[in-house]
Design an enzyme around this catalytic site. Sequence first.
Site, PDB file in Angstrom:
ATOM      1  N   GLN A  78      14.357  27.923 -39.165  1.00  0.00           N
ATOM      2  CA  GLN A  78      13.605  28.022 -39.550  1.00  0.00           C
ATOM      3  C   GLN A  78      12.361  28.319 -39.205  1.00  0.00           C
ATOM      4  OE1 GLN A  78      12.954  26.085 -43.703  1.00  0.00           O
ATOM      5  NE2 GLN A  78      12.060  27.447 -44.377  1.00  0.00           N
ATOM      6  N   GLY A  95       5.303  23.892 -42.498  1.00  0.00           N
ATOM      7  CA  GLY A  95       7.010  23.420 -41.728  1.00  0.00           C
ATOM      8  C   GLY A  95       6.175  22.048 -40.550  1.00  0.00           C
ATOM      9  N   GLU A  96       5.441  21.490 -41.316  1.00  0.00           N
ATOM     10  CA  GLU A  96       4.929  20.378 -40.219  1.00  0.00           C
ATOM     11  C   GLU A  96       5.620  19.659 -39.723  1.00  0.00           C
ATOM     12  OE1 GLU A  96       1.043  16.476 -39.822  1.00  0.00           O
ATOM     13  OE2 GLU A  96       1.691  18.343 -41.376  1.00  0.00           O
ATOM     14  N   ARG A  98       9.003  20.656 -38.725  1.00  0.00           N
ATOM     15  CA  ARG A  98       9.633  21.419 -37.453  1.00  0.00           C
ATOM     16  C   ARG A  98       7.998  21.121 -36.597  1.00  0.00           C
ATOM     17  NH1 ARG A  98      10.604  26.179 -40.989  1.00  0.00           N
ATOM     18  NH2 ARG A  98       8.857  24.212 -43.159  1.00  0.00           N
TER      19      ARG A  98
END
Length: 301
Positions: A78, A95-96, A98
């Site tokens: 993602q 999305g930190e 990831r």
Amino acid sequence: MAKATKKQALGRGLSALLKDPENDIQSASDKNADKVVGNIIELDLEHIEVNPFQPRSNFNDETLQELATSIKELGVIQPITVRKLGFNKYQLVSGERRYRASKLIGLEVIPAYIRIANDQESLEMALVENIQRQDLDPIEIALSYQRLIDEINLTQEKLSDRVGKKRSTIANYLRLLKLDPIIQTGMRDGFLSMGHGRALVNIDKKQDQISLYEKIISQSLSVRDTENAVKTYHIESNPVEKSKKKIANVQGFVKEGITELTDRLSVKVDIKATDKSKGKITIPFHSEAEFERIKKLITGA
């Protein structure tokens, strides 16, 4: 598989486009903006900075390592979302985890969606996106709601529409911020559930909150036990409520006594009692014969 390869190639091509100063994009109306905004693009991790508006502050090392292992095996499934700050410079919107996991295993690039947003829009996107996550603790959610109210100037009603939650649900989360910081930390660490917190917040004095919090931890009290403990606290700390409880207890045995004496004497007995369990019994009679009958029943003579 061919589609994935094509998408990756497109991402690399757009990435190269963004590294060209002549094609720098600063607004949605700039040349090539339609090719970039909303598409998945591979960005250099070193050109991405953490969002200072990120409401999530706790990152579990173990789960982060698990995610890093997954990314190492399968890649970033993602894409993260970033906003453009300047030439070849981006800031995380969501999305930190990831992002951190990718850096942990030494990746140099990461797939990303690019947004063009001002600070307020960036804050709102980050907060709303994080609120929708399933793994946020109650305090993180409460802080996110509060920031949306304070910094985006949203009312609870508008916030309810924006995040798709009932206003009462939002209000319950916000009330948790009235808890002592020690208790908030306990909730963030998983020692207390939201149900425990909702019960404790009904105690105004912080020191009394902490005393009950310590009792919950040491005795493993359930939410129901905690709710009952809070009710007892209010009765014991409120003279009026304490007096009512005593009177209620007195009235309990008096009620049973009235029934028993009335049945025994066959007259309507009246009993009055104080909060100290003192009182008097009144036994009516309507003739000398009835008086003699009652006297014999009482004395047994």
